[in-house]
Motif scaffolding. Structure first.
Motif, PDB file in Angstrom:
ATOM      1  N   VAL A  96       1.298  -1.040  -0.064  1.00 56.82           N
ATOM      2  CA  VAL A  96      -0.165  -0.382  -0.263  1.00 56.82           C
ATOM      3  C   VAL A  96       1.227   1.245   0.244  1.00 56.82           C
ATOM      4  CG1 VAL A  96      -2.059   1.511   1.116  1.00 56.82           C
ATOM      5  CG2 VAL A  96      -1.744  -0.805   1.144  1.00 56.82           C
ATOM      6  N   ARG A  97       0.598   2.425  -0.842  1.00 55.02           N
ATOM      7  CA  ARG A  97       1.181   3.616  -1.362  1.00 55.02           C
ATOM      8  C   ARG A  97       0.396   5.004  -0.945  1.00 55.02           C
ATOM      9  NH1 ARG A  97       6.051   5.202  -1.923  1.00 55.02           N
ATOM     10  NH2 ARG A  97       6.927   7.331  -3.328  1.00 55.02           N
ATOM     11  N   LEU A  98       0.234   5.507  -0.334  1.00 52.49           N
ATOM     12  CA  LEU A  98      -0.636   6.467  -0.175  1.00 52.49           C
ATOM     13  C   LEU A  98      -0.157   7.717   0.594  1.00 52.49           C
ATOM     14  CD1 LEU A  98      -3.500   4.193   1.583  1.00 52.49           C
ATOM     15  CD2 LEU A  98      -3.315   5.124  -0.785  1.00 52.49           C
ATOM     16  N   PRO A  99       0.402   8.574  -0.500  1.00 55.25           N
ATOM     17  CA  PRO A  99       1.765   9.757   0.165  1.00 55.25           C
ATOM     18  C   PRO A  99       0.888  10.422  -0.063  1.00 55.25           C
ATOM     19  CG  PRO A  99       2.179   8.988  -2.410  1.00 55.25           C
ATOM     20  CD  PRO A  99       1.243   7.958  -1.891  1.00 55.25           C
ATOM     21  N   GLN A 100       1.237  11.183   0.246  1.00 58.40           N
ATOM     22  CA  GLN A 100       0.667  12.901   0.554  1.00 58.40           C
ATOM     23  C   GLN A 100       0.274  13.578  -0.710  1.00 58.40           C
ATOM     24  OE1 GLN A 100       2.485  16.096   2.463  1.00 58.40           O
ATOM     25  NE2 GLN A 100       3.399  14.446   4.167  1.00 58.40           N
ATOM     26  N   GLY A 101      -0.928  14.317  -0.280  1.00 61.21           N
ATOM     27  CA  GLY A 101      -2.220  14.525  -1.696  1.00 61.21           C
ATOM     28  C   GLY A 101      -1.329  14.925  -2.719  1.00 61.21           C
ATOM     29  N   ASP A 102      -0.631  15.938  -3.110  1.00 65.29           N
ATOM     30  CA  ASP A 102      -0.395  16.146  -4.743  1.00 65.29           C
ATOM     31  C   ASP A 102       1.067  15.240  -4.833  1.00 65.29           C
ATOM     32  OD1 ASP A 102       1.544  17.750  -3.139  1.00 65.29           O
ATOM     33  OD2 ASP A 102       1.511  19.529  -4.558  1.00 65.29           O
ATOM     34  N   HIS A 103       1.085  14.484  -3.786  1.00 68.84           N
ATOM     35  CA  HIS A 103       2.558  13.469  -4.649  1.00 68.84           C
ATOM     36  C   HIS A 103       1.832  12.376  -5.891  1.00 68.84           C
ATOM     37  CE1 HIS A 103       6.151  11.788  -4.309  1.00 68.84           C
ATOM     38  NE2 HIS A 103       5.585  10.226  -4.322  1.00 68.84           N
ATOM     39  N   ARG A 104       2.968  12.449  -6.801  1.00 70.34           N
ATOM     40  CA  ARG A 104       2.624  11.627  -7.965  1.00 70.34           C
ATOM     41  C   ARG A 104       3.820  10.835  -8.113  1.00 70.34           C
ATOM     42  NH1 ARG A 104      -1.357  12.863  -6.237  1.00 70.34           N
ATOM     43  NH2 ARG A 104      -2.966  13.636  -7.534  1.00 70.34           N
ATOM     44  N   ASP A 105       4.483   9.512  -8.481  1.00 68.80           N
ATOM     45  CA  ASP A 105       5.511   8.788  -8.437  1.00 68.80           C
ATOM     46  C   ASP A 105       5.307   8.836  -9.925  1.00 68.80           C
ATOM     47  OD1 ASP A 105       5.706   7.731  -5.874  1.00 68.80           O
ATOM     48  OD2 ASP A 105       3.482   6.704  -6.425  1.00 68.80           O
ATOM     49  N   TRP A 106       7.207   8.784 -10.217  1.00 72.18           N
ATOM     50  CA  TRP A 106       7.814   8.108 -11.383  1.00 72.18           C
ATOM     51  C   TRP A 106       7.063   7.232 -12.112  1.00 72.18           C
ATOM     52  CZ3 TRP A 106       9.417  12.543 -13.100  1.00 72.18           C
ATOM     53  CH2 TRP A 106      10.244  14.005 -12.919  1.00 72.18           C
ATOM     54  N   ILE A 107       6.518   7.059 -13.288  1.00 73.94           N
ATOM     55  CA  ILE A 107       6.182   5.363 -13.829  1.00 73.94           C
ATOM     56  C   ILE A 107       7.475   4.626 -13.954  1.00 73.94           C
ATOM     57  CG2 ILE A 107       4.157   6.914 -15.109  1.00 73.94           C
ATOM     58  CD1 ILE A 107       6.277   6.309 -17.609  1.00 73.94           C
ATOM     59  N   TRP A 108       8.355   5.332 -14.309  1.00 79.16           N
ATOM     60  CA  TRP A 108       8.898   4.184 -14.444  1.00 79.16           C
ATOM     61  C   TRP A 108       9.614   3.325 -12.563  1.00 79.16           C
ATOM     62  CZ3 TRP A 108      10.433   9.201 -16.407  1.00 79.16           C
ATOM     63  CH2 TRP A 108      11.000   9.612 -15.278  1.00 79.16           C
ATOM     64  N   ASP A 109       9.426   4.408 -11.821  1.00 78.51           N
ATOM     65  CA  ASP A 109       9.447   3.664 -10.475  1.00 78.51           C
ATOM     66  C   ASP A 109       8.454   2.592  -9.878  1.00 78.51           C
ATOM     67  OD1 ASP A 109      11.766   5.370  -9.442  1.00 78.51           O
ATOM     68  OD2 ASP A 109      10.727   6.426  -8.770  1.00 78.51           O
ATOM     69  N   VAL A 110       7.641   2.623 -10.544  1.00 84.35           N
ATOM     70  CA  VAL A 110       6.452   1.469 -10.716  1.00 84.35           C
ATOM     71  C   VAL A 110       5.797   0.643 -11.548  1.00 84.35           C
ATOM     72  CG1 VAL A 110       3.574   1.775 -10.130  1.00 84.35           C
ATOM     73  CG2 VAL A 110       4.879   3.687  -9.227  1.00 84.35           C
ATOM     74  N   ALA A 111       6.132   0.751 -12.999  1.00 86.51           N
ATOM     75  CA  ALA A 111       5.945   0.253 -13.892  1.00 86.51           C
ATOM     76  C   ALA A 111       6.836  -1.180 -13.443  1.00 86.51           C
ATOM     77  CB  ALA A 111       5.868   0.601 -15.124  1.00 86.51           C
TER      78      ALA A 111
END
Length: 166
Positions: A96-111
């Motif tokens: 589970v990853r639920l970071p603060q409001g406006d944070h968006r992960d880089w796609i290369w960190d997730v894909a």
């Protein structure tokens, strides 16, 4: 290492120790699909990965309670995207990853992690149960990632997320 449609493999850190090990579709050391016993793989920095305590609320719903210190009963805490591998190899069932409001992960960190988890039968979505969208640029458009070692466990995790809404 994972290849779409060809499975997921665990490689030794030190070359030559043993050949790559193909991870099974259902890791053998997982407590089946019992969400009440499922282990969470969450970040060490709660202020970043779960700033509002939502993951703890989800765990409380799934496990029936938190431990005596108010922490998740069954948790593996670590930083890095290696969490996907921990779930894939059966050492945890939820990511589970639920970071603060406006944070968006880089796609290369997730894909890459999503591919690893999917190749062992897992499921990863945004916090609303939708597939993550990698087509909108270098960052994800959604905030929140829910991953589980099986679709059945993912359904339980998503339900707990919705029930834990403030």
């Amino acid at each position: 290492l994972a290849l779409r449609g060809q499975g997921c493999y665990e490689l030794p850190i030190k070359p030559g120790v043993h050949p790559p090990i193909r991870l099974p579709l259902r890791p053998s050391n997982t407590p089946c699909d019992d969400a009440s016993k499922a282990r969470f793989c969450v970040g060490v920095e709660q202020g970043f990965a779960d700033p509002h305590g939502r993951c703890k609320a989800m765990a409380s719903l799934l496990h029936g309670r938190l431990d005596n210190d108010g922490e998740i009963l069954h948790a593996r805490r670590m930083d890095s995207q290696a969490k996907y591998g921990v779930v894939a190899r059966g050492d945890a069932e939820f990511y589970v990853r639920l970071p603060q409001g406006d944070h968006r992960d880089w796609i290369w960190d997730v894909a890459p992690g999503i591919l690893v988890l999917e190749e062992v039968g897992g499921l990863v979505t945004d916090s609303q149960g939708r597939p993550l969208d990698f087509s909108a640029g270098s960052k994800l458009t959604s905030n929140g990632i829910l991953g589980a070692s099986s679709p059945k466990l993912h359904a339980s995790l998503l339900k707990a997320y919705k029930q834990s809404a403030p």
